[in-house]
Design an enzyme around this catalytic site. Structure first.
Site, short mmCIF file in Angstrom:
data_model
loop_
_atom_site.label_atom_id
_atom_site.label_comp_id
_atom_site.label_asym_id
_atom_site.label_seq_id
_atom_site.Cartn_x
_atom_site.Cartn_y
_atom_site.Cartn_z
N GLU A 1 100.25 30.08 59.49
CA GLU A 1 101.45 29.50 60.07
C GLU A 1 101.47 27.97 59.95
O GLU A 1 100.43 27.34 59.81
CB GLU A 1 101.52 29.88 61.56
CG GLU A 1 101.62 31.38 61.78
CD GLU A 1 101.64 31.78 63.24
OE1 GLU A 1 102.19 32.84 63.54
OE2 GLU A 1 101.11 31.03 64.10
N CYS B 1 100.75 23.36 69.92
CA CYS B 1 99.33 23.09 69.67
C CYS B 1 98.46 24.24 70.13
O CYS B 1 98.58 24.70 71.26
CB CYS B 1 98.86 21.87 70.45
SG CYS B 1 99.54 20.34 69.89
N1 SAH Z 1 90.74 21.68 64.32
C1 SAH Z 1 91.34 20.42 64.61
C2 SAH Z 1 92.80 20.36 64.35
C3 SAH Z 1 93.65 21.53 64.75
S1 SAH Z 1 94.00 21.79 66.43
C4 SAH Z 1 91.03 20.01 66.03
O1 SAH Z 1 90.59 20.83 66.80
O2 SAH Z 1 91.22 18.84 66.34
C5 SAH Z 1 95.17 20.54 66.88
C6 SAH Z 1 95.06 20.10 68.32
O3 SAH Z 1 95.50 21.13 69.21
C7 SAH Z 1 93.64 19.77 68.74
O4 SAH Z 1 93.61 18.60 69.50
C8 SAH Z 1 93.27 20.94 69.58
O5 SAH Z 1 92.22 20.66 70.45
C9 SAH Z 1 94.58 21.23 70.28
N2 SAH Z 1 94.67 22.54 70.91
C10 SAH Z 1 94.04 23.66 70.56
N3 SAH Z 1 94.39 24.67 71.40
C11 SAH Z 1 95.26 24.16 72.28
C12 SAH Z 1 96.01 24.69 73.38
N4 SAH Z 1 95.91 25.97 73.72
N5 SAH Z 1 96.84 23.88 74.05
C13 SAH Z 1 96.97 22.57 73.68
N6 SAH Z 1 96.29 22.00 72.66
C14 SAH Z 1 95.45 22.79 71.96
#
Ligand code: SAH
Ligand code: SF4
Length: 345
Positions: free
Chosen positions: A89, A334
């Site tokens: 996605e 996110c």
């Molecule tokens: N793997 C990388 C990039 C992808 S995730 C990383 O972890 O940084 C993109 C962002 O979304 C990251 O900051 C991650 O921590 C956040 N994220 C993941 N799950 C989430 C959730 N359930 N709610 C809000 N942010 C989330």
């Protein structure tokens, strides 16, 4: 599986073209077509025999857009299908300052964070540079843009850990920022990492100057370890030192992403420790209200609680904002992006 032809940069395309007995200028023609999202059948200024030869070994389009899910907020979740059948996605977000695409770098993710849907099921495989580029090119084409000009910002925040796929991701960034290509500015590209320390340093040493975000989410080693397995490998201290190093090398302000989780990381002590973490160099904290992921069960906070936390940070002198969330109603926010399976996709 046929290889994505865009895994070749312009120099490598020249080699491919030469190996098929074609003159060098064909490489430039081919490169333009590939960046515009054309299939071989559309590349009408290239000899048919050459196109046939290419299509035996390569694909011009590494993916197709299988489905789009428009959100009420103007954003749009997209479902892509790669040529090997993997479905992933992405999210398109319109912004006043330019349209943004949230890009995935892996099918799945092996980092296993406690709040994120992308890691459920682990890592399936890395995406190649050309396969990552295919997301940008396909969406750009869908939006009616030409040669990358419709999208102006890319955020490497979809599924996958970009720094766990370093070679492909950096090749992708080079492709996106190439002046003779899509010509994105480095500033327009944000890379978010869960914190693979040696590759944060390597990114700076290799001369990249994209906007770097760290998924911080906690202010002590213990609390971070409970949320993010990667924190067992690297201490908070060495992770923050790597972020400071990135700033020193690139001159770019770094970003900390901090998902607000009910009852876990919003105390007065967290505010104090965030002050310490962010002191003395240009950085910014992006607060994200945790998005709900059914399998994970962690809860976010209310808008009011987020605003209160922001106020406390601001009063303590920390540069911070609450990140606007897109695509909540279509599972595109996110941490909600996931690998899809044929049965329920
Ligand atoms: N793997 C990388 C990039 C992808 S995730 C990383 O972890 O940084 C993109 C962002 O979304 C990251 O900051 C991650 O921590 C956040 N994220 C993941 N799950 C989430 C959730 N359930 N709610 C809000 N942010 C989330
Ligand atoms: Fe992977 Fe990032 Fe999700 Fe963690 S938050 S599982 S690193 S995609």
């Amino acid at each position: 599986m046929r290889k994505a032809l865009l895994d070749c940069d312009l120099n490598e395309l020249e080699e491919v073209v030469a190996s098929m007995g074609q003159p060098a200028f064909r490489a430039g023609q081919l490169y333009k077509w590939l960046l515009s999202g054309a299939d071989f059948s559309e590349m009408t200024n290239l000899p048919l025999s050459f196109r046939n030869k290419l299509s035996q070994n390569y694909v011009a389009r590494a993916l197709k857009i299988e489905q789009t899910y428009p959100s009420k907020d103007g954003s749009m979740k997209l479902l892509y299908r790669y040529t090997d059948g993997n479905l992933i996605e992405g999210v398109y977000m319109p912004h006043g300052y330019g349209d943004t695409l949230c890009v995935s770098t892996q099918v799945g993710c092996r980092m296993g964070c406690a709040f994120c849907a992308s890691g459920i099921g682990g890592l399936v495989r890395n995406l190649t540079a050309g396969e990552i580029a295919a997301q940008v090119i396909a969406v750009n084409k869908l939006l009616g843009g030409n040669h990358g000009k419709k999208l102006s910002n890319l955020v490497l925040m979809g599924s996958g850990e970009p720094l766990d796929n370093y070679e492909n991701v950096t090749k992708f960034i080079r492709l996106m920022t190439a002046e003779d290509g899509l010509n994105f500015s480095s500033r327009g590209i944000s890379l978010s990492t869960s914190g693979i320390v040696e590759n944060i340093r390597k990114l700076a040493d290799d001369g990249f100057s994209v906007t770097l975000s760290l998924s911080l989410h906690a202010t002590t080693d213990d609390a971070r370890q409970a949320l993010m397995p990667v924190a067992r490998k690297y201490t908070l201290h060495e992770t923050i030192e790597a972020m400071k190093y990135y700033f020193k090398k690139t001159g770019r302000r770094v970003i900390y992403e901090y998902a607000l989780i009910k009852g876990q990381n919003m105390s007065t002590f967290d505010v104090k420790r965030l002050v310490a973490i962010t002191k003395g160099y240009p950085c910014h904290v992006n607060l994200i209200k945790l998005n709900y992921v059914e399998e994970k069960g962690l809860e976010g906070c209310s808008e009011q609680e987020a605003k209160r936390f922001l106020q406390r940070l601001t009063e303590a002198g920390v540069s911070a904002t609450i990140r606007r969330s897109f695509g909540n109603d279509v599972g595109g926010a996110c941490g909600q992006l996931r690998r899809r399976y044929e049965q329920n996709g």
